[in-house]
Design a protein around this motif. Structure first.
Motif, mmCIF file in Angstrom:
data_model
loop_
_atom_site.group_PDB
_atom_site.id
_atom_site.type_symbol
_atom_site.label_atom_id
_atom_site.label_comp_id
_atom_site.label_asym_id
_atom_site.label_seq_id
_atom_site.Cartn_x
_atom_site.Cartn_y
_atom_site.Cartn_z
ATOM 1 N N SER A 267 18.705 -17.642 -82.228
ATOM 2 C CA SER A 267 18.945 -17.991 -80.809
ATOM 3 C C SER A 267 17.913 -19.000 -80.327
ATOM 4 C CB SER A 267 18.887 -16.734 -79.955
ATOM 5 O OG SER A 267 19.899 -15.837 -80.333
ATOM 6 N N LEU A 268 16.648 -18.765 -80.665
ATOM 7 C CA LEU A 268 15.596 -19.704 -80.257
ATOM 8 C C LEU A 268 15.872 -21.086 -80.847
ATOM 9 C CD1 LEU A 268 12.914 -20.114 -78.804
ATOM 10 C CD2 LEU A 268 11.763 -19.374 -80.899
ATOM 11 N N HIS A 269 16.286 -21.110 -82.083
ATOM 12 C CA HIS A 269 16.595 -22.391 -82.737
ATOM 13 C C HIS A 269 17.741 -23.112 -82.020
ATOM 14 C CE1 HIS A 269 17.463 -25.302 -85.870
ATOM 15 N NE2 HIS A 269 18.699 -24.812 -86.000
ATOM 16 N N HIS A 270 18.823 -22.413 -81.715
ATOM 17 C CA HIS A 270 19.976 -23.037 -81.058
ATOM 18 C C HIS A 270 19.670 -23.425 -79.614
ATOM 19 C CE1 HIS A 270 22.957 -22.805 -84.198
ATOM 20 N NE2 HIS A 270 22.619 -21.530 -84.456
ATOM 21 N N LEU A 271 18.861 -22.653 -78.916
ATOM 22 C CA LEU A 271 18.473 -23.036 -77.547
ATOM 23 C C LEU A 271 17.677 -24.323 -77.557
ATOM 24 C CD1 LEU A 271 17.548 -19.523 -76.094
ATOM 25 C CD2 LEU A 271 19.398 -21.012 -75.317
ATOM 26 N N GLN A 272 16.786 -24.435 -78.522
ATOM 27 C CA GLN A 272 16.036 -25.690 -78.621
ATOM 28 C C GLN A 272 16.967 -26.856 -78.932
ATOM 29 O OE1 GLN A 272 13.247 -24.638 -81.645
ATOM 30 N NE2 GLN A 272 11.792 -23.678 -80.214
ATOM 31 N N ILE A 273 17.962 -26.638 -79.779
ATOM 32 C CA ILE A 273 18.941 -27.689 -80.080
ATOM 33 C C ILE A 273 19.706 -28.067 -78.822
ATOM 34 C CG2 ILE A 273 21.101 -28.146 -81.289
ATOM 35 C CD1 ILE A 273 20.003 -26.596 -83.652
ATOM 36 N N VAL A 274 20.131 -27.056 -78.058
ATOM 37 C CA VAL A 274 20.885 -27.333 -76.825
ATOM 38 C C VAL A 274 20.054 -28.156 -75.858
ATOM 39 C CG1 VAL A 274 21.851 -26.239 -74.758
ATOM 40 C CG2 VAL A 274 22.386 -25.330 -77.023
ATOM 41 N N ASP A 275 18.797 -27.773 -75.683
ATOM 42 C CA ASP A 275 17.948 -28.487 -74.735
ATOM 43 C C ASP A 275 17.751 -29.930 -75.182
ATOM 44 O OD1 ASP A 275 16.077 -28.419 -72.411
ATOM 45 O OD2 ASP A 275 14.613 -28.883 -73.999
ATOM 46 N N ARG A 276 17.422 -30.147 -76.429
ATOM 47 C CA ARG A 276 17.191 -31.509 -76.925
ATOM 48 C C ARG A 276 18.476 -32.336 -76.870
ATOM 49 N NH1 ARG A 276 14.342 -28.783 -80.975
ATOM 50 N NH2 ARG A 276 16.057 -29.157 -82.442
ATOM 51 N N THR A 277 19.580 -31.712 -77.251
ATOM 52 C CA THR A 277 20.840 -32.458 -77.304
ATOM 53 C C THR A 277 21.298 -32.869 -75.910
ATOM 54 O OG1 THR A 277 21.467 -31.206 -79.266
ATOM 55 C CG2 THR A 277 23.209 -32.374 -78.131
ATOM 56 N N VAL A 278 21.190 -31.969 -74.960
ATOM 57 C CA VAL A 278 21.590 -32.305 -73.581
ATOM 58 C C VAL A 278 20.735 -33.446 -73.042
ATOM 59 C CG1 VAL A 278 21.605 -31.442 -71.216
ATOM 60 C CG2 VAL A 278 22.589 -30.068 -73.058
ATOM 61 N N ARG A 279 19.439 -33.387 -73.309
ATOM 62 C CA ARG A 279 18.559 -34.482 -72.857
ATOM 63 C C ARG A 279 18.968 -35.801 -73.529
ATOM 64 N NH1 ARG A 279 13.822 -32.794 -70.352
ATOM 65 N NH2 ARG A 279 13.496 -30.522 -70.394
ATOM 66 N N ALA A 280 19.225 -35.717 -74.839
ATOM 67 C CA ALA A 280 19.592 -36.941 -75.557
ATOM 68 C C ALA A 280 20.917 -37.498 -75.043
ATOM 69 C CB ALA A 280 19.677 -36.646 -77.055
ATOM 70 N N LEU A 281 21.885 -36.632 -74.786
ATOM 71 C CA LEU A 281 23.181 -37.085 -74.276
ATOM 72 C C LEU A 281 23.036 -37.705 -72.891
ATOM 73 C CD1 LEU A 281 25.506 -34.174 -75.449
ATOM 74 C CD2 LEU A 281 25.581 -36.561 -76.223
ATOM 75 N N ALA A 282 22.223 -37.109 -72.055
ATOM 76 C CA ALA A 282 22.016 -37.674 -70.710
ATOM 77 C C ALA A 282 21.368 -39.065 -70.794
ATOM 78 C CB ALA A 282 21.162 -36.708 -69.887
ATOM 79 N N ALA A 283 20.367 -39.175 -71.665
ATOM 80 C CA ALA A 283 19.696 -40.483 -71.813
ATOM 81 C C ALA A 283 20.659 -41.515 -72.386
ATOM 82 C CB ALA A 283 18.473 -40.307 -72.732
ATOM 83 N N ALA A 284 21.456 -41.108 -73.365
ATOM 84 C CA ALA A 284 22.410 -42.039 -73.965
ATOM 85 C C ALA A 284 23.455 -42.476 -72.962
ATOM 86 C CB ALA A 284 23.081 -41.381 -75.176
ATOM 87 N N ARG A 285 23.854 -41.601 -72.085
ATOM 88 C CA ARG A 285 24.850 -41.947 -71.054
ATOM 89 C C ARG A 285 24.271 -42.972 -70.088
ATOM 90 N NH1 ARG A 285 27.273 -40.759 -66.150
ATOM 91 N NH2 ARG A 285 29.507 -40.335 -66.303
ATOM 92 N N ALA A 286 23.034 -42.729 -69.695
ATOM 93 C CA ALA A 286 22.402 -43.685 -68.767
ATOM 94 C C ALA A 286 22.274 -45.062 -69.403
ATOM 95 C CB ALA A 286 21.030 -43.153 -68.360
ATOM 96 N N GLU A 287 22.006 -45.062 -70.732
ATOM 97 C CA GLU A 287 21.870 -46.336 -71.435
ATOM 98 C C GLU A 287 23.230 -46.997 -71.642
ATOM 99 O OE1 GLU A 287 20.350 -47.883 -75.844
ATOM 100 O OE2 GLU A 287 19.877 -45.849 -75.158
ATOM 101 N N LEU A 288 24.288 -46.203 -71.851
ATOM 102 C CA LEU A 288 25.604 -46.749 -72.137
ATOM 103 C C LEU A 288 26.305 -47.239 -70.860
ATOM 104 C CD1 LEU A 288 27.893 -47.216 -74.189
ATOM 105 C CD2 LEU A 288 28.629 -44.841 -73.762
ATOM 106 N N GLU A 289 25.965 -46.673 -69.722
ATOM 107 C CA GLU A 289 26.730 -46.971 -68.499
ATOM 108 C C GLU A 289 26.708 -48.458 -68.118
ATOM 109 O OE1 GLU A 289 27.239 -45.257 -63.946
ATOM 110 O OE2 GLU A 289 25.480 -44.704 -65.158
ATOM 111 N N PRO A 290 25.581 -49.222 -68.010
ATOM 112 C CA PRO A 290 25.617 -50.642 -67.642
ATOM 113 C C PRO A 290 26.306 -51.491 -68.707
ATOM 114 C CG PRO A 290 23.392 -49.956 -68.250
ATOM 115 C CD PRO A 290 24.221 -48.732 -68.163
ATOM 116 N N ALA A 291 26.099 -51.147 -69.956
ATOM 117 C CA ALA A 291 26.734 -51.931 -71.026
ATOM 118 C C ALA A 291 28.240 -51.768 -70.966
ATOM 119 C CB ALA A 291 26.216 -51.482 -72.400
ATOM 120 N N LEU A 292 28.703 -50.573 -70.698
ATOM 121 C CA LEU A 292 30.138 -50.334 -70.628
ATOM 122 C C LEU A 292 30.725 -51.010 -69.384
ATOM 123 C CD1 LEU A 292 32.511 -48.874 -71.952
ATOM 124 C CD2 LEU A 292 32.032 -46.900 -70.451
#
Length: 818
Positions: A267-292
């Motif tokens: 559970s600790l391992h998957h929670l850490q994955i969820v936290d990192r992945t959500v942050r990465a997805l949010a950052a990637a979205r912010a980066e993709l939005e002006p280009a798109l």
């Protein structure tokens, strides 16, 4: 930071593998042991009885002559119908000089009548023989017939038949006499030898009692060795039993704990994955939005150009090109991660390994904890051996069997002269009987030869008045037989009467009253025997006892100490009371206790980790929101589809500039898809795996952790109690098993002392053997001998008459009647 998740996964995998091993152990848990009844291995085997001296019991052997024996006994019962003459015997034993002849004659009246008949026969037959000789000298008896009559043939055949019949009866009788005489001779020697041998055996039996008792006591070595052998394996057996019966409970608790530790790590391992992945997805979205946005503007402008042929169909799709899922809107797991920060603080794998090792060491721990009590039990066993020795030390018989031994020795010495006289008389009887039986056979031979020659002579004689030598020879043979009968009949009747008087009185005075116990009653009646023959005193029988009661007790298997007079009463059952020897042994086992189940499955820091895990809020996160967001694509319009549309339009354009710009825009879309969108989609897939695991775990987390903590606490609390209970159960089983060994040995001691070593039964057996030898094996054939010889003797009278009458028919007739 990247190495931490990998190490967590490796630890979780190892714990999962250990959990599978524990589950396998659960499936192969041993069945609960129970106390089993005594198997063949739990039954002690003692060697044969230790008394070296035995009196074998003799029994009446069925014989083809039993009908003859029964007939003779019935004849004797008719001759002597008087009961046991107690008054006469009392007078004869106490004051022989005062015995009156009239008393003896009155009791022996049947024998007196037989004596008178024998005397008459002894006188009459020889006198008749002398008269016959005188008549023969006058040519009167056994001469010739004076005249021939028609009825002579019938009379001759009648005389032949009668003489043949009497000869047959005499032949059968003399055969029985021969057989019974030989049987008496065959039984007399071993029977007479059995008297001193039996007395000597009884004395040896009494003398060997102390050695026999000591040998029986020494056999305590058999159960002692068995118990020592069982003690050697007791501690390990107890430990293995506790381990076998509690491993299901222990392994189940450890497996459950293993699962929860794995849940925490994963559970600790998957929670850490969820936290990192959500942050990465949010950052990637912010980066993709002006280009798109810029890419949409340029594509829309190009498609809206009048020079672009057939571009209106794709324009709407290009205008809808915008971002899809926004992971900044999903619930944050930072709070849960903060709650789980620093976990696990304890090493669950090591904790489980230590708990498993402690539990598996219970057999060795039992050996260590029980070493002292087993040593003490060996000491108790040595002291028990000393108590068992007291059975031999306190056995009272050696001082009280001396009168019996002296009486047996005196009886053996006094019997020797009488036995030699009996043997000498029997030798004379056998010689006389054999000689006289041979003479009877000679008489029969004369009869048979005379009848054969006479009959042959008659068949060859044409004229009854003619002389025929074979007929004359037949007549002479018959007369020789008659002469032998006259000469030896008085010897026959004397031998018959002498053996009849002895054998008849043995049967009617001794054997008959021995069978119906009248002899014992006579001996038991005070005053019947003189003081010098007081058997109760001479045999040192118990006060208030007598020969009859002692005989019955001995026959039923009583011990010597139960029939002899002792200074103090002795109870073998009290000396063989099992608790007397097992009390210390049993008490030490009953008082023993040891702590063998103290196994720590979960330490306090591990419990706190699991409690923190349950309170962390993992189950409060809205994982459904994550799943809803993951259903939305990263970009609303499919970039590969739009790129393929642009590539299709490029082929349709006539204007090369527009076509080039469409190709460039298509390539830009493909680059955005491959570089940015695909990486975000991979992150979404990874996020989906973690969300799937957490969503499955979350609803049952608190319940499972609570159950694991309760199971572990219950197992830790129950293990010592159940280990103690199993310890008591195993010690109880062991105690009962060893007590069975004591009981088997003590029962065997009692049985051996009563039935063999110190048994009174040989005395009763000796008396029964005396009756069998005297009455069944000697008296019966003896009486059958005189009865058969008597039949021969009395049938000689008609034999003489028929032979004398028949001689006339074998000689020529003086005057022939025309």
């Amino acid at each position: 930071a990247d190495g931490a998740p990998g190490s967590l996964l490796a630890t979780a995998g190892a714990m999962r593998a250990a959990g599978l091993l524990l589950a396998w152990a659960l499936l192969h848990a041993a069945a609960t042991q129970q106390c089993h009844p005594a198997s063949p291995g739990g039954v002690l085997r003692f060697t044969d009885r230790h008394a070296e001296i035995r009196v074998p019991a003799l029994h009446r052997v069925p014989s083809s002559l039993d009908p003859l024996y029964g007939l003779v006994r019935r004849c004797l019962d008719l001759i002597q119908q008087n009961p046991l003459p107690t008054e006469l015997l009392r007078t004869a034993l106490n004051d022989p000089g005062s015995v009156r002849t009239s008393q003896v004659v009155q009791y022996e009246l049947g024998y007196v009548v037989c004596a008178a008949v024998a005397l008459l026969f002894t006188v009459a037959v020889p006198v008749a023989g002398m008269c016959f000789c005188y008549c023969r000298s006058r040519r009167r008896c056994g001469g010739r017939l004076r005249a021939h009559r028609r009825s002579l043939g019938c009379r001759r055949r009648c005389l032949l038949a009668c003489l043949s019949f009497t000869s047959l009866i005499i032949l059968i009788s003399v055969t029985c006499a021969f057989v019974t005489s030989q049987r008496v001779k065959g039984q007399m020697e071993p029977g007479l030898g059995a008297v001193p041998a039996t007395l000597r055996t009884l004395r040896q039996h009494l003398a060997n009692v102390p050695q026999g008792v000591q040998m029986v006591v020494d056999k305590f070595e058999v159960p002692r060795k068995q118990i020592i052998s069982d003690l050697g394996g007791l501690s390990r057996s107890v430990g293995l039993s506790i381990h076998a019966q509690l491993k299901a409970l222990t392994y189940a608790a450890l497996a459950d704990l293993q699962d929860r530790a794995g849940d925490l790590q994963t559970s600790l391992h998957h929670l850490q994955i969820v936290d990192r992945t959500v942050r990465a997805l949010a950052a990637a979205r912010a980066e993709l939005e002006p280009a798109l946005r810029e890419r949409r503007r340029r594509v829309v402008a190009l498609l809206d150009d009048p020079r672009c042929t057939s571009c209106a169909s794709v324009l709407g799709r290009a205008q809808s090109l915008e971002l899809g899922a926004d992971y900044s809107k999903v619930p944050s797991v930072e709070k849960v991660l903060k709650a789980l920060e620093g976990l696990p603080r304890s090493d669950f794998a090591e904790m489980i390994r230590q708990g498993n090792g402690t539990f598996n060491s219970i057999p060795e721990l039992a050996v260590e904890r029980m070493a002292q009590v087993i040593q003490d039990l060996r000491g108790d066993l040595a002291r028990t051996a000393e108590k068992v020795q007291s059975i031999a030390d306190s056995f009272p018989l050696p001082d009280y069997t001396r009168p019996v031994s002296e009486a047996l020795l005196k009886a053996e010495d006094r019997s020797q002269p009488y036995l030699r006289e009996v043997e000498r008389f029997e030798r004379y009887r056998w010689i006389a009987g054999t000689v006289l039986c041979s003479i009877i056979l000679l008489i029969l031979a004369c009869n048979v030869t005379g009848m054969a020659l006479g009959a042959y002579g008659l068949s060859k004689r044409e004229d009854p008045s003619d002389y025929e030598c074979r007929g004359e020879a037949g007549a002479k043979f018959l007369l020789v037989g008659v002469a032998l009968a006259f000469l030896f009949s008085w010897l026959l009747i004397l031998l018959v009467f002498a053996t009849f008087l002895v054998g008849g009185n043995i049967q009617t005075l001794v054997c008959r009253n021995w069978v119906n116990q009248e002899i014992y009653k006579f001996i038991d009646t005070p005053g019947n025997l003189p003081p010098s023959m007081n058997l109760t005193h001479q045999l040192n029988l118990r006060r208030g006892s007598n020969l009859s009661s002692a005989y019955r007790e001995c026959k039923s298997g009583a011990g010597l100490w139960e029939v002899l007079q002792l200074d103090r009463s002795y109870s073998l059952d009290e000396h063989l009371n099992t608790p007397k020897y097992t009390a210390d042994f049993q008490k030490r086992l009953g008082d023993f206790t040891a702590s063998l189940g103290d196994v720590r499955l979960l330490r306090s820091e591990g419990r706190q980790d699991l409690e923190t895990f349950a309170r962390s809020g993992v189950d409060e996160v809205d994982y459904g929101r994550f799943e809803e967001e993951m259903k939305i694509p990263v970009v609303q319009t499919s970039l590969p589809g739009l790129a393929r549309n642009l590539e299709g339009l490029q082929k349709m354009q006539r204007n090369s500039t527009v076509a080039g710009r469409l190709g460039a825009e298509a390539r830009a879309l493909w680059q955005m898809q491959n570089s940015t969108v695909q990486s975000q989609e991979a992150l979404v897939a990874k996020l989906g795996e973690s969300i799937q695991f957490l969503s499955r775990l979350a609803p049952h987390l608190k319940e499972r952790v609570k159950k694991t903590l309760a199971t572990t606490a219950s197992a830790e609390a129950r293990l010592p109690l159940q280990a103690q209970q199993i310890l008591r159960q195993e010690i109880g089983c062991f105690t009962r098993k060893e007590l069975r060994y004591f009981t088997q040995y003590l029962n065997w001691v009692g049985q051996t002392l009563r039935e063999d070593v110190a048994s009174c039964q040989p005395l009763a057996t000796a008396l029964d053997n005396g009756r069998v030898i005297l009455c069944d094996r000697i008296a019966d054939p003896w009486n059958a001998f005189w009865f058969s010889l008597g039949c021969c003797t009395f049938f000689l009278i008609p034999n003489i008459i028929f032979a004398v009458r028949l001689t006339k028919h074998f000689r020529p007739i003086r005057n022939r009647l025309m």
